[in-house]
Design a protein around this motif. Structure first.
Motif, PDB file in Angstrom:
ATOM      1  N   ALA A 249      -3.001   7.305 -10.107  1.00 28.60           N
ATOM      2  CA  ALA A 249      -2.051   6.755  -9.138  1.00 28.60           C
ATOM      3  C   ALA A 249      -2.424   5.318  -8.779  1.00 28.60           C
ATOM      4  CB  ALA A 249      -2.014   7.627  -7.887  1.00 28.60           C
ATOM      5  N   ARG A 250      -3.728   5.027  -8.673  1.00 24.83           N
ATOM      6  CA  ARG A 250      -4.145   3.639  -8.409  1.00 24.83           C
ATOM      7  C   ARG A 250      -3.817   2.738  -9.595  1.00 24.83           C
ATOM      8  NH1 ARG A 250      -6.835   0.591  -5.031  1.00 24.83           N
ATOM      9  NH2 ARG A 250      -7.446   2.305  -3.666  1.00 24.83           N
ATOM     10  N   TRP A 251      -4.035   3.236 -10.803  1.00 25.78           N
ATOM     11  CA  TRP A 251      -3.642   2.463 -11.978  1.00 25.78           C
ATOM     12  C   TRP A 251      -2.149   2.105 -11.901  1.00 25.78           C
ATOM     13  CZ3 TRP A 251      -6.278  -0.183 -15.277  1.00 25.78           C
ATOM     14  CH2 TRP A 251      -7.522   0.235 -15.745  1.00 25.78           C
ATOM     15  N   LEU A 252      -1.352   3.093 -11.538  1.00 31.70           N
ATOM     16  CA  LEU A 252       0.097   2.909 -11.471  1.00 31.70           C
ATOM     17  C   LEU A 252       0.467   1.854 -10.434  1.00 31.70           C
ATOM     18  CD1 LEU A 252       2.810   4.130 -12.543  1.00 31.70           C
ATOM     19  CD2 LEU A 252       2.723   5.688 -10.586  1.00 31.70           C
ATOM     20  N   ALA A 253      -0.118   1.967  -9.249  1.00 34.17           N
ATOM     21  CA  ALA A 253       0.191   1.023  -8.170  1.00 34.17           C
ATOM     22  C   ALA A 253      -0.284  -0.382  -8.498  1.00 34.17           C
ATOM     23  CB  ALA A 253      -0.445   1.513  -6.869  1.00 34.17           C
ATOM     24  N   ASP A 254      -1.500  -0.492  -9.028  1.00 33.10           N
ATOM     25  CA  ASP A 254      -2.050  -1.816  -9.332  1.00 33.10           C
ATOM     26  C   ASP A 254      -1.218  -2.543 -10.388  1.00 33.10           C
ATOM     27  OD1 ASP A 254      -4.047  -1.345  -7.516  1.00 33.10           O
ATOM     28  OD2 ASP A 254      -5.631  -1.002  -8.988  1.00 33.10           O
ATOM     29  N   ALA A 255      -0.797  -1.806 -11.420  1.00 36.95           N
ATOM     30  CA  ALA A 255      -0.020  -2.433 -12.493  1.00 36.95           C
ATOM     31  C   ALA A 255       1.336  -2.920 -11.999  1.00 36.95           C
ATOM     32  CB  ALA A 255       0.171  -1.452 -13.645  1.00 36.95           C
ATOM     33  N   ALA A 256       1.875  -2.234 -10.983  1.00 35.19           N
ATOM     34  CA  ALA A 256       3.194  -2.594 -10.451  1.00 35.19           C
ATOM     35  C   ALA A 256       3.100  -3.542  -9.254  1.00 35.19           C
ATOM     36  CB  ALA A 256       3.950  -1.333 -10.047  1.00 35.19           C
ATOM     37  N   GLY A 257       1.880  -3.861  -8.828  1.00 35.37           N
ATOM     38  CA  GLY A 257       1.708  -4.750  -7.673  1.00 35.37           C
ATOM     39  C   GLY A 257       2.139  -4.111  -6.371  1.00 35.37           C
ATOM     40  N   ILE A 258       1.934  -2.795  -6.267  1.00 40.99           N
ATOM     41  CA  ILE A 258       2.333  -2.046  -5.074  1.00 40.99           C
ATOM     42  C   ILE A 258       1.096  -1.754  -4.221  1.00 40.99           C
ATOM     43  CG2 ILE A 258       3.361   0.120  -4.251  1.00 40.99           C
ATOM     44  CD1 ILE A 258       4.792   0.307  -6.982  1.00 40.99           C
ATOM     45  N   SER A 259       1.199  -1.940  -2.915  1.00 44.04           N
ATOM     46  CA  SER A 259       0.079  -1.612  -2.032  1.00 44.04           C
ATOM     47  C   SER A 259      -0.208  -0.111  -2.120  1.00 44.04           C
ATOM     48  CB  SER A 259       0.394  -2.006  -0.588  1.00 44.04           C
ATOM     49  OG  SER A 259       1.519  -1.301  -0.106  1.00 44.04           O
ATOM     50  N   TYR A 260      -1.466   0.268  -1.926  1.00 46.82           N
ATOM     51  CA  TYR A 260      -1.883   1.630  -2.236  1.00 46.82           C
ATOM     52  C   TYR A 260      -2.798   2.199  -1.167  1.00 46.82           C
ATOM     53  CZ  TYR A 260      -3.823   5.491  -5.036  1.00 46.82           C
ATOM     54  OH  TYR A 260      -4.204   6.725  -5.505  1.00 46.82           O
ATOM     55  N   GLU A 261      -2.476   3.420  -0.715  1.00 50.71           N
ATOM     56  CA  GLU A 261      -3.331   4.195   0.179  1.00 50.71           C
ATOM     57  C   GLU A 261      -3.654   5.516  -0.493  1.00 50.71           C
ATOM     58  OE1 GLU A 261      -2.024   4.786   4.245  1.00 50.71           O
ATOM     59  OE2 GLU A 261      -0.729   3.018   4.086  1.00 50.71           O
ATOM     60  N   GLN A 262      -4.901   5.946  -0.376  1.00 48.75           N
ATOM     61  CA  GLN A 262      -5.301   7.195  -1.029  1.00 48.75           C
ATOM     62  C   GLN A 262      -6.140   8.038  -0.087  1.00 48.75           C
ATOM     63  OE1 GLN A 262      -6.751   7.262  -5.232  1.00 48.75           O
ATOM     64  NE2 GLN A 262      -8.672   7.989  -4.334  1.00 48.75           N
ATOM     65  N   TYR A 263      -5.778   9.319   0.010  1.00 51.89           N
ATOM     66  CA  TYR A 263      -6.539  10.286   0.786  1.00 51.89           C
ATOM     67  C   TYR A 263      -6.723  11.507  -0.102  1.00 51.89           C
ATOM     68  CZ  TYR A 263      -4.917   7.192   4.466  1.00 51.89           C
ATOM     69  OH  TYR A 263      -4.648   6.079   5.220  1.00 51.89           O
ATOM     70  N   ALA A 264      -7.893  11.657  -0.658  1.00 48.27           N
ATOM     71  CA  ALA A 264      -8.128  12.731  -1.610  1.00 48.27           C
ATOM     72  C   ALA A 264      -9.606  13.098  -1.629  1.00 48.27           C
ATOM     73  CB  ALA A 264      -7.682  12.314  -3.007  1.00 48.27           C
ATOM     74  N   LYS A 265      -9.867  14.358  -1.940  1.00 45.92           N
ATOM     75  CA  LYS A 265     -11.244  14.832  -2.032  1.00 45.92           C
ATOM     76  C   LYS A 265     -11.325  15.970  -3.026  1.00 45.92           C
ATOM     77  CE  LYS A 265     -15.147  16.505   0.721  1.00 45.92           C
ATOM     78  NZ  LYS A 265     -15.606  16.926   2.069  1.00 45.92           N
ATOM     79  N   GLY A 266     -12.328  15.923  -3.882  1.00 48.96           N
ATOM     80  CA  GLY A 266     -12.516  16.973  -4.866  1.00 48.96           C
ATOM     81  C   GLY A 266     -12.768  18.322  -4.212  1.00 48.96           C
ATOM     82  N   GLY A 267     -12.246  19.376  -4.828  1.00 51.43           N
ATOM     83  CA  GLY A 267     -12.493  20.726  -4.366  1.00 51.43           C
ATOM     84  C   GLY A 267     -11.521  21.269  -3.344  1.00 51.43           C
ATOM     85  N   LEU A 268     -10.606  20.444  -2.851  1.00 54.39           N
ATOM     86  CA  LEU A 268      -9.691  20.908  -1.812  1.00 54.39           C
ATOM     87  C   LEU A 268      -8.610  21.829  -2.386  1.00 54.39           C
ATOM     88  CD1 LEU A 268      -9.016  17.770   0.443  1.00 54.39           C
ATOM     89  CD2 LEU A 268     -10.763  19.544   0.683  1.00 54.39           C
ATOM     90  N   THR A 269      -8.336  22.891  -1.650  1.00 53.45           N
ATOM     91  CA  THR A 269      -7.230  23.784  -1.991  1.00 53.45           C
ATOM     92  C   THR A 269      -5.939  23.231  -1.397  1.00 53.45           C
ATOM     93  OG1 THR A 269      -7.504  25.114   0.005  1.00 53.45           O
ATOM     94  CG2 THR A 269      -8.783  25.772  -1.953  1.00 53.45           C
TER      95      THR A 269
END
Length: 201
Positions: A25-45
């Motif tokens: 998703a960051r790759w996608l946003a960066d390539a399109a010049g879109i600002s990006y926020e991410q909230y994610a953590k491994g292992g979450l159900t």
């Protein structure tokens, strides 16, 4: 763009073949010049994503990305609870975002079917999260490599009509013999572990 989810959104993976390890998703946003926020953590159900991360979706966004399901399948699978959690997340993302993008659940056809049905209900776009081969999949068969995340990002870009991130990323180099041997050994280990879990007790 805002993205929430588990490790498949977090994107923590080593750099590979000269390509940076980061979320698709960051790759996608960066390539399109879109600002990006991410909230994610491994292992979450899915329940944990809804309870902990979904409240962080505040305001309005052009694009909303989310994934869930892999850890439900790997821990205590409950299709009804998963469907409810996926629907809750999809509805909230659709309220806050002009376009909603959902990652498929390659390790389970049942979970994947639920996600796709929920996505149809809110008009979301489902991105194929499958990756195969040592260049694109880590030995556990679940997580993409840096090249795998870039491959998924390109798929998403095509679906959304955005610039393909691979066009602006470094040209991947050849994989070294050490990587190939290590990947093979770890792949055998994870396959044996998976088979052992399926044996009757």
């Amino acid at each position: 763009m805002i993205a929430i989810g588990d490790s498949l959104i977090n994107g923590l993976t080593p750099d590979l073949a000269g390509v940076k390890g980061q979320s698709w998703a960051r790759w996608l946003a960066d390539a399109a010049g879109i600002s990006y926020e991410q909230y994610a953590k491994g292992g979450l159900t899915s329940y944990q994503i809804v309870e902990r991360l979904l409240p962080k979706v505040v305001g309005n966004y052009d694009y909303g990305v989310f994934n869930m399901g892999t850890n439900d399948v790997l821990t205590s699978w409950d299709p009804i609870a998963f469907r409810d959690n996926a629907a809750t997340a999809a509805t909230r993302m659709a309220e806050a975002c002009e376009r909603v993008i959902v990652l498929s659940v390659p390790i389970s056809s049942e979970a994947d079917s639920i996600v796709r049905k929920v996505a149809i209900g809110v008009g979301a776009t489902v991105i194929d999260g499958r990756v195969q081969g040592r260049r694109f999949s880590r030995p556990d068969g679940i997580h993409p490599t840096a090249l795998g995340y870039l491959q998924i990002a390109d798929r998403a870009a095509v679906e959304l009509g955005l610039p393909k991130p691979s066009l602006s990323a470094p040209e991947p180099t050849q994989l070294g013999l050490g990587y190939v041997v290590k990947h093979f050994g770890l792949s055998c280990y994870f396959q044996a572990k998976t088979m052992a879990r399926r044996l009757p007790r």
